[in-house]
Design an enzyme around this catalytic site. Structure first.
Site, PDB file in Angstrom:
ATOM      1  N   ALA A   1       4.980   5.058  -1.581  1.00 34.92           N
ATOM      2  CA  ALA A   1       6.370   4.842  -1.908  1.00 34.92           C
ATOM      3  C   ALA A   1       6.767   4.329  -3.225  1.00 34.92           C
ATOM      4  O   ALA A   1       5.821   3.768  -4.059  1.00 34.92           O
ATOM      5  CB  ALA A   1       7.028   4.004  -0.738  1.00 34.92           C
ATOM      6  N   LYS A   2       7.911   4.568  -3.556  1.00 37.35           N
ATOM      7  CA  LYS A   2       8.547   3.984  -4.892  1.00 37.35           C
ATOM      8  C   LYS A   2       9.984   4.003  -4.857  1.00 37.35           C
ATOM      9  O   LYS A   2      10.663   4.671  -4.169  1.00 37.35           O
ATOM     10  CB  LYS A   2       8.064   4.764  -6.048  1.00 37.35           C
ATOM     11  N   GLY A   3      10.631   2.804  -5.456  1.00 37.31           N
ATOM     12  CA  GLY A   3      11.938   2.892  -5.604  1.00 37.31           C
ATOM     13  C   GLY A   3      12.352   2.520  -6.937  1.00 37.31           C
ATOM     14  O   GLY A   3      11.693   2.041  -7.917  1.00 37.31           O
TER      15      GLY A   3
END
Length: 424
Positions: free
Chosen positions: A112-114
């Site tokens: 995941a990444k944000g």
């Protein structure tokens, strides 16, 4: 609004990732290859509006993202980036590389990444806190210690993680330390986390140097990026008597053929916030960084740094990818043809996510290890992962990057196959 046509993105880091998947597909077994399109589509991509009240009373809106690329092997894991160039295709690629990275080192996580499109240096501390807390509230329904665990990335730090933990915990009605990693130690953070990525870069470099017969004693090293990753890697190579001859950061590029005094440079950076102007080295043009004669290059800044043109000019024996996605696929081919060993990002900079895993485990059990124990566990896991990738490359007569993807994709797609597709 950002372009969400990720299946057909024609530029940037997401395109790089798709090409990397296409290159590994022929190596996959027939029973797994039919699932390969799973890797080409993020499971979930969230774009949020982040309005905050500025210190002067005005209201500004920022665009935030959280992408969960693949959760087949466990909860999502990946950092949060605050940078003015953050956009959806970049975040998708970074989340996808996290999927590969966690699988290469065999952690029970997905990717995941944000991020938020903002220059955090233009905000006051109070504005930064408001931004973080509002962003957390907007993504809180998809994060959690068993769902998706954020961490620091470019432009964020332990303080930001503390605000995220507190905001999320307020919504849950109790303290949830495991919702993020990279927190302050007294809030459930892990010893050794800050230096972990740079340590992992050194460990992988040390192991591969032995395999290709490169002595670190007297080896010349160039480092792009002098934050937590680049500076720690430089420190460790220096301890093994390597010469750090060239360093580049956001302020400029410095060079000293006899080796840069790192102790003096650290003091200079602490005082000036950059390497430029350090008395112990001369300034050179930023593009000349890629022409310096060196044994090891460590790109530890942002993605997309080693282009086709730069790959043709590099004078190095080994590249250690401390950054995510620093090398274009076409540039990879050129480096292979020039017999330059590339240790790919998904193994080389995996030290950070590995210690993040250790932090998450410690938070879940409320039992914490010493820094020596952390480093011992990190070294052991990284050395094994490097050996697995090296052996896979030898068995398949391919590059280390392809080998890393073979190992990772087999693990991810096997999990996808065995879990099945609901509804059937």
């Amino acid at each position: 609004m950002s372009n969400l046509s990720y299946a057909n993105a024609e530029y940037g880091p997401w395109k790089t990732f798709l090409e990397q998947v296409d290159r590994v597909a022929p190596y996959l077994s027939e029973d797994l290859s039919k699932y390969v399109d799973t890797l080409k589509r993020p499971k979930r991509a969230l774009i949020v509006d982040v309005p905050i009240i500025m210190d002067d009373g005005t209201i500004r809106h920022f665009e935030g993202y959280r992408v969960q690329h693949n959760l087949s092997r466990g909860p999502g894991k990946g950092g949060i980036r605050y940078h003015p160039d953050v956009e959806i295709n970049e975040v998708m690629a970074l989340s996808a590389w996290m999927t590969i990275k966690t699988a290469v080192v065999n952690l029970p996580f997905g990717g995941a990444k944000g991020g938020i499109r903002v220059d955090p240096r233009t905000l006051s501390p109070r504005e930064l806190e408001r931004l973080t807390r509002r962003y957390t509230s907007e993504i809180s329904h998809i994060i959690g210690p068993q769902k998706d665990i954020p961490a620091p990335d470019v432009g964020t730090n332990a303080n930001v993680m503390g605000w995220i933990m507190d905001t999320y915990s307020s919504g849950q009605g109790h303290t949830v330390t495991g919702v993020v990693t990279g927190k302050p130690v007294h809030l459930g953070g892990s010893l050794g986390r800050v230096k972990a990525t740079g340590r992992g870069v050194f460990i992988t470099g040390y192991e591969i140097a032995k395999k290709i017969g490169l002595s670190l004693d007297g080896a010349k090293v160039s480092v792009q990026g002098f934050g937590n990753v680049g500076s720690e890697a430089a420190n460790l190579f220096s301890e093994y008597k390597s010469k750090i001859v060239c360093i580049q950061d956001h302020t400029g590029t410095i060079f000293n053929a006899d080796g840069i005094d790192l102790e003096g440079l650290h003091a200079h950076v602490a005082a000036t916030q950059g390497v430029l102007g350090f008395a112990g080295a001369k300034q050179i043009d930023n593009e000349d960084f890629w022409d310096v004669e060196t044994d090891i290059i460590i790109p530890a800044a942002l993605e997309g740094q080693i282009t086709i043109e730069r790959a043709k000019r590099l004078k190095a024996k080994m590249i250690l990818e401390g950054a995510n996605g620093p090398t274009y696929p076409e540039a990879d081919d050129i480096l292979v043809g020039r017999d330059i060993v590339v240790v790919p990002d998904v193994i080389c900079n995996a030290g950070g996510v590995t210690v993040s895993y250790f932090e998450w485990v410690q938070d879940m059990s409320s039992f914490f290890w010493t820094e020596d124990e952390i480093n011992e566990r990190l070294d052991k896991l990284m050395i094994q992962a490097v050996a697995d990738v090296w052996n896979c490359a030898a068995d398949n007569k391919c590059t280390m990057r392809t080998a890393a993807y073979i190992l990772a994709c087999e693990r991810i797609l096997r999990a996808r196959k065995e879990r099945g597709i609901y509804p059937g």
